[in-house]
Design a protein around this motif. Structure first.
Motif, mmCIF file in Angstrom:
data_model
loop_
_atom_site.group_PDB
_atom_site.id
_atom_site.type_symbol
_atom_site.label_atom_id
_atom_site.label_comp_id
_atom_site.label_asym_id
_atom_site.label_seq_id
_atom_site.Cartn_x
_atom_site.Cartn_y
_atom_site.Cartn_z
ATOM 1 N N PHE A 75 0.833 -1.194 0.000
ATOM 2 C CA PHE A 75 0.000 0.000 0.000
ATOM 3 C C PHE A 75 0.872 1.250 0.000
ATOM 4 C CE2 PHE A 75 -3.474 2.723 1.014
ATOM 5 C CZ PHE A 75 -3.035 3.596 1.985
ATOM 6 N N ALA B 217 0.967 5.394 3.551
ATOM 7 C CA ALA B 217 1.926 4.519 4.207
ATOM 8 C C ALA B 217 2.985 5.383 4.884
ATOM 9 C CB ALA B 217 2.569 3.600 3.175
ATOM 10 N N ARG C 252 -6.227 0.229 3.040
ATOM 11 C CA ARG C 252 -4.858 -0.291 3.050
ATOM 12 C C ARG C 252 -4.757 -1.725 2.538
ATOM 13 N NH1 ARG C 252 -1.253 2.599 6.402
ATOM 14 N NH2 ARG C 252 -2.215 4.299 7.560
#
Length: 125
Positions: A47, A61, A107
Motif C-alpha cells: 500500500f 503509508a 490499506r
C-alpha cells in the motif's frame, strides 16, 4: 466495465519528483476508495496511499508520508499521486486500484476490485 489506466512513470534521479495519474472509467465514483500500490522487484505489492473519491479523506503509508500526495478531481475522473524527494527504495511498478464500497483506510489490497496495469517508476542513485 470499470477500467483504470496509469501514466506518468519514468526514470528520475534521487531527490527528484514525478506525478502519476490514474484515468478511471465505468465507476460510480462516489462509492469508491481509490488507492495506489507498488511492487518492487522480488517484493510483495504494498500500500502507498488511498483517497475517498467523495470524502477526499486520505491515508498514507509511513514510508511515503510527507513526500507523496494523493489527490482527485483536478482532472475529471482522474486520481493523481505526486511523488517528491524520491529515493531508490521508491523504485517499483505503481498500480492504481478501485475499492467498493468506500473504505476510509483502504490499506488492504485484497479489498480492491479493479486494477490498472501499472506504470514503472525507476529512481537512480
Amino acid at each position: 466495465q470499470a477500467q483504470l489506466a496509469e501514466s506518468g512513470g519514468g526514470l528520475v534521479q534521487t531527490g527528484g519528483s514525478l506525478r502519476l495519474s490514474c484515468a478511471a472509467s465505468g465507476l460510480r465514483y462516489s462509492h469508491y476508495t481509490m488507492g495506489w500500490f507498488r511492487q518492487a522487484p522480488g517484493k510483495e505489492r504494498e500500500f502507498v496511499a488511498s483517497i475517498g473519491w467523495s470524502s477526499g479523506y486520505t491515508v498514507y503509508a509511513d514510508s511515503v508520508k510527507g513526500r507523496f500526495t494523493i489527490s482527485s478531481g483536478s482532472v475529471v475522473n482522474t486520481v493523481s499521486l505526486e511523488m517528491n524527494s524520491l529515493n531508490p527504495e521508491d523504485t517499483a511498478v505503481y498500480y492504481c486500484a478501485a475499492h467498493s464500497p468506500y473504505d476510509p483506510q483502504g490499506r488492504d489490497m485484497h479489498g480492491y476490485q479493479y486494477w490498472g496495469k501499472g506504470t514503472l517508476v525507476t529512481v537512480s542513485s
